[in-house]
Design a protein around this motif. Sequence first.
Motif, PDB file in Angstrom:
ATOM      1  N   ARG A 291       0.822  -1.207   0.000  1.00 49.11           N
ATOM      2  CA  ARG A 291       0.000   0.000   0.000  1.00 49.11           C
ATOM      3  C   ARG A 291       0.864   1.268   0.000  1.00 49.11           C
ATOM      4  NH1 ARG A 291      -5.368   0.868   1.405  1.00 49.11           N
ATOM      5  NH2 ARG A 291      -5.867   2.974   2.083  1.00 49.11           N
ATOM      6  N   GLY A 292       0.556   2.191  -0.935  1.00 52.05           N
ATOM      7  CA  GLY A 292       1.256   3.465  -1.006  1.00 52.05           C
ATOM      8  C   GLY A 292       2.457   3.491  -1.928  1.00 52.05           C
ATOM      9  N   THR A 293       2.923   2.333  -2.392  1.00 55.27           N
ATOM     10  CA  THR A 293       4.074   2.310  -3.296  1.00 55.27           C
ATOM     11  C   THR A 293       3.628   2.506  -4.742  1.00 55.27           C
ATOM     12  OG1 THR A 293       3.958  -0.109  -3.427  1.00 55.27           O
ATOM     13  CG2 THR A 293       5.460   0.823  -1.801  1.00 55.27           C
ATOM     14  N   TYR A 294       4.565   2.922  -5.590  1.00 53.43           N
ATOM     15  CA  TYR A 294       4.264   3.230  -6.987  1.00 53.43           C
ATOM     16  C   TYR A 294       4.664   2.039  -7.856  1.00 53.43           C
ATOM     17  CZ  TYR A 294       3.274   6.520 -10.779  1.00 53.43           C
ATOM     18  OH  TYR A 294       2.703   7.161 -11.840  1.00 53.43           O
ATOM     19  N   VAL A 295       3.830   1.716  -8.837  1.00 52.31           N
ATOM     20  CA  VAL A 295       4.138   0.632  -9.787  1.00 52.31           C
ATOM     21  C   VAL A 295       4.088   1.186 -11.207  1.00 52.31           C
ATOM     22  CG1 VAL A 295       3.360  -1.259  -8.320  1.00 52.31           C
ATOM     23  CG2 VAL A 295       1.716  -0.116  -9.800  1.00 52.31           C
ATOM     24  N   TYR A 296       4.780   0.501 -12.113  1.00 50.67           N
ATOM     25  CA  TYR A 296       4.950   1.013 -13.467  1.00 50.67           C
ATOM     26  C   TYR A 296       4.365   0.064 -14.510  1.00 50.67           C
ATOM     27  CZ  TYR A 296       8.279   3.969 -11.012  1.00 50.67           C
ATOM     28  OH  TYR A 296       8.851   4.840 -10.128  1.00 50.67           O
ATOM     29  N   ALA A 297       3.802   0.651 -15.543  1.00 51.23           N
ATOM     30  CA  ALA A 297       3.232  -0.133 -16.648  1.00 51.23           C
ATOM     31  C   ALA A 297       4.315  -0.979 -17.302  1.00 51.23           C
ATOM     32  CB  ALA A 297       2.618   0.800 -17.681  1.00 51.23           C
ATOM     33  N   GLY A 298       3.953  -2.223 -17.626  1.00 48.73           N
ATOM     34  CA  GLY A 298       4.886  -3.101 -18.321  1.00 48.73           C
ATOM     35  C   GLY A 298       5.690  -3.996 -17.404  1.00 48.73           C
ATOM     36  N   THR A 299       5.656  -3.733 -16.075  1.00 46.92           N
ATOM     37  CA  THR A 299       6.336  -4.631 -15.149  1.00 46.92           C
ATOM     38  C   THR A 299       5.410  -5.806 -14.830  1.00 46.92           C
ATOM     39  OG1 THR A 299       5.589  -3.275 -13.281  1.00 46.92           O
ATOM     40  CG2 THR A 299       7.769  -2.811 -14.184  1.00 46.92           C
ATOM     41  N   VAL A 300       5.984  -6.895 -14.280  1.00 45.20           N
ATOM     42  CA  VAL A 300       5.221  -8.137 -14.108  1.00 45.20           C
ATOM     43  C   VAL A 300       5.029  -8.462 -12.636  1.00 45.20           C
ATOM     44  CG1 VAL A 300       5.115 -10.582 -14.689  1.00 45.20           C
ATOM     45  CG2 VAL A 300       6.257  -9.000 -16.229  1.00 45.20           C
ATOM     46  N   LEU A 301       3.783  -8.767 -12.277  1.00 43.30           N
ATOM     47  CA  LEU A 301       3.481  -9.168 -10.912  1.00 43.30           C
ATOM     48  C   LEU A 301       3.775 -10.667 -10.773  1.00 43.30           C
ATOM     49  CD1 LEU A 301       0.471  -7.858  -8.882  1.00 43.30           C
ATOM     50  CD2 LEU A 301       1.306 -10.173  -8.573  1.00 43.30           C
ATOM     51  N   GLU A 302       4.838 -10.985 -10.039  1.00 42.63           N
ATOM     52  CA  GLU A 302       5.286 -12.379  -9.964  1.00 42.63           C
ATOM     53  C   GLU A 302       4.541 -13.174  -8.904  1.00 42.63           C
ATOM     54  OE1 GLU A 302       9.457 -13.041  -9.669  1.00 42.63           O
ATOM     55  OE2 GLU A 302       9.769 -12.606 -11.798  1.00 42.63           O
ATOM     56  N   GLU A 303       4.229 -12.541  -7.774  1.00 42.24           N
ATOM     57  CA  GLU A 303       3.554 -13.268  -6.705  1.00 42.24           C
ATOM     58  C   GLU A 303       2.713 -12.298  -5.893  1.00 42.24           C
ATOM     59  OE1 GLU A 303       4.654 -16.330  -3.045  1.00 42.24           O
ATOM     60  OE2 GLU A 303       6.201 -15.697  -4.453  1.00 42.24           O
ATOM     61  N   GLY A 304       1.488 -12.702  -5.553  1.00 43.24           N
ATOM     62  CA  GLY A 304       0.597 -11.852  -4.773  1.00 43.24           C
ATOM     63  C   GLY A 304      -0.509 -11.252  -5.613  1.00 43.24           C
ATOM     64  N   GLU A 305      -1.114 -10.188  -5.090  1.00 46.25           N
ATOM     65  CA  GLU A 305      -2.227  -9.519  -5.771  1.00 46.25           C
ATOM     66  C   GLU A 305      -2.243  -8.051  -5.350  1.00 46.25           C
ATOM     67  OE1 GLU A 305      -7.029  -9.594  -5.244  1.00 46.25           O
ATOM     68  OE2 GLU A 305      -6.057 -11.533  -5.607  1.00 46.25           O
ATOM     69  N   LEU A 306      -2.489  -7.152  -6.304  1.00 41.61           N
ATOM     70  CA  LEU A 306      -2.509  -5.716  -6.027  1.00 41.61           C
ATOM     71  C   LEU A 306      -3.761  -5.068  -6.599  1.00 41.61           C
ATOM     72  CD1 LEU A 306       1.179  -4.680  -6.932  1.00 41.61           C
ATOM     73  CD2 LEU A 306       0.253  -5.097  -4.643  1.00 41.61           C
ATOM     74  N   THR A 307      -4.293  -4.104  -5.858  1.00 42.67           N
ATOM     75  CA  THR A 307      -5.289  -3.187  -6.401  1.00 42.67           C
ATOM     76  C   THR A 307      -4.579  -1.856  -6.602  1.00 42.67           C
ATOM     77  OG1 THR A 307      -7.064  -4.300  -5.205  1.00 42.67           O
ATOM     78  CG2 THR A 307      -7.517  -2.083  -6.031  1.00 42.67           C
ATOM     79  N   ILE A 308      -4.621  -1.356  -7.828  1.00 44.08           N
ATOM     80  CA  ILE A 308      -3.817  -0.185  -8.201  1.00 44.08           C
ATOM     81  C   ILE A 308      -4.721   0.957  -8.631  1.00 44.08           C
ATOM     82  CG2 ILE A 308      -2.067   0.679  -9.821  1.00 44.08           C
ATOM     83  CD1 ILE A 308      -1.195  -2.338 -10.082  1.00 44.08           C
ATOM     84  N   GLN A 309      -4.482   2.144  -8.061  1.00 47.47           N
ATOM     85  CA  GLN A 309      -5.181   3.340  -8.515  1.00 47.47           C
ATOM     86  C   GLN A 309      -4.385   3.936  -9.676  1.00 47.47           C
ATOM     87  OE1 GLN A 309      -5.269   7.025  -6.125  1.00 47.47           O
ATOM     88  NE2 GLN A 309      -7.502   6.969  -6.345  1.00 47.47           N
ATOM     89  N   VAL A 310      -5.028   4.003 -10.835  1.00 45.75           N
ATOM     90  CA  VAL A 310      -4.343   4.398 -12.068  1.00 45.75           C
ATOM     91  C   VAL A 310      -3.987   5.884 -12.033  1.00 45.75           C
ATOM     92  CG1 VAL A 310      -4.570   4.590 -14.576  1.00 45.75           C
ATOM     93  CG2 VAL A 310      -5.517   2.605 -13.380  1.00 45.75           C
ATOM     94  N   LYS A 311      -2.723   6.181 -12.356  1.00 45.17           N
ATOM     95  CA  LYS A 311      -2.266   7.582 -12.408  1.00 45.17           C
ATOM     96  C   LYS A 311      -2.008   8.045 -13.835  1.00 45.17           C
ATOM     97  CE  LYS A 311      -2.331   8.538  -8.066  1.00 45.17           C
ATOM     98  NZ  LYS A 311      -3.293   9.539  -7.574  1.00 45.17           N
TER      99      LYS A 311
END
Length: 696
Positions: A257-277
């Motif tokens: 929660r609160g960290t930034y993620v980038y388009a094109g990267t791969v989620l290897e393990e787990g699950e995220l809900t992302i607010q689109v910026k």
Amino acid sequence: MKFIIKHDIRGRLRIHMVQSRMSYEEADTLLYYIENLSGVTSAKVFERTCDASISYKGDRETLLQALRIFQYQTTDVPADLLAHSGRELNSTYQEKLVQKVVLRAGSKLFLPYPIRAAYAAFKSLHYIWKGLRCLAGRKLEVEVLDATAIGVSVLRADFDTASSIMFLLGIGELLEEWTHKKSVDDLARSMSLNVSKVWLKKDDQEILVSSKDIKPGDEVIVRMGNVIPFDGIVCEGEATVNQASLTGESEPVRKDRGTYVYAGTVLEEGELTIQVKAISGSTRFEKIVTMIEDSEKLKSGVESKAESLADRLVPYTLGGTVLTWLLTRNVTKALAVLMVDFSCALKLAMPISVLSAIREAQSHHITVKGGKFLEAVSAADTIVFDKTGTLTKAKPTVVDVVAFDHHSKDELLRIAACLEEHFPHSMAKAVVLAAKNRQLDHEEMHSKVNYIVAHGISTSIDDHKVIIGSHHFVFEDEGCMIPEDQMEKFQNLPTEYSHLYMAIDNQLAAVICIEDPLRPEAADAVRALKAAGIRHVVMMTGDSERTAAAIAKRVGVDEYYAEVLPEDKANYIEKCKARGSKVIMVGDGINDSPALSAADAGVAISDGAEIAREIADITVAADDLYQLVILKNLSNLLMKRIHRNYRTIVGFNTGLIGLGVTGILQPTTSALLHNTSTLLISLNNMKPLLNEETDH
């Protein structure tokens, strides 16, 4: 929209759009619209004249009617296409080239010699400074050769020669820059224009929507094995994300929660809900351009060798110039040698060859992430196939649902589809499609879905534990039981199908029988791969020994392994590499990812799991295994072309040096022939390899 037909023959049409001027964006919009019309085989749009040339098959009147209703405002064009079409780039460089030639001709016609001489002397400072800066860095590169040739001409007060050399160098630099940028942009554009669907979180419900419907502020859910579609901030969940394609980091990064993620990267393990910026595709496009242009790990060995050789030859050219002057005491002959270097052609032609081959592969629906991997495919002697979705059809189908509890077949299929739709794999897609065809709508009714790689899925529905997956996962890992009164039914399950097992509260509830037929072209494709240089073909599968043996015999593989886990595939590949083999791995699932990473060239099937496509070095379309044969032949031809380039460049430039030393060629003529040959070799390297082989 109004247009005038300027030229009309059967199957070909040239029209003029009735408008005063056409912008780059309008030209790209019109081209996109025409190319997507039924029956159109090719099209070109010329923004300067507001014309369009169209080749088509089928009914002419249908095409004309479609053109009449065309409107710029109502045509929905992918944002990436308009932003990075390459049309403006081409126009810009064309104008620069014309401007340079016109200014050169105008100055010779209208400026008096003293002014031209002063301008040449002033302009020479730029080249001399670059040469001195190169020497200061203890490097002997082509800039030193240019600076010496121009400097000597200025010192001799031969300003016409100095001016001609600088003009030819300027034209050469402009053409090199244009050719390289066009190749990179064309390739990046073809790799980046992909539209996928995403899970939108709305009112505590998950809705599968097109990514183009997403707006900043929306919340999207990304699960294990999927690519993060947009830049954004994590608002729920925790996961590890592979950012190698963006940052080069080899280890996955923890996101919560609160960290930034980038388009094109791969989620290897787990699950995220992302607010689109950010929803713009420019970030992804720029990342791909950077990957192609700057990433040293993607350069092929032959490209690196060419750059190294080019730099090593500069001192010899400089030494030859000095030796020529010492032997002949003729500055003109020495300059003729100085004007010819091997560096330009070697450094430009090799990357252009590789970029052109990658672009040609893209035209066959094969995406290659770097020249290194084409070289690896060319050198490969071993290929390892995953079975499901690779040697077998990419779209297996559900043929039956065998119930083992009180639920109906339709209800069991509905529950299975509700779980499987979150994890794209060919088997999962078969279940989801079967439910859709039977109009079994399913709302999200389960709690958090947990995916266990290469085994199955676990969740709970109305406080009942539900699992679905392989025999090993359901009966051995989870310890599920078969109802005693259903044992005979279980033992008589049809053996010709693959089986997917579903249990509720540790009791077998259903077995979904899936037909996973062998691709009709599989055996022929394997034979063609062997003819192209592959010596050892291996099949690895999680299926039973009996199923694996039958498929292996029909395909004609040299070796097969059954009931393997993901780490088994990767370990086998590492053992092959340790023996000195070059290995290609072909797979489509999350469980193939370790093996795809371990191989010299990992090839993913395009409609497989997103993590497999992202980790793989090469992606091929799902409809035909012959694309692997095209890939192998293309790689072999690329290596042949590169070695031919070496011979041509070294031979031609050595000839120019010889003609310069004997006084047959003047320095400006040597420079002109050298730059022209570099351009012609580069243009030749942009020609399709497969067509060239057919012509031979």
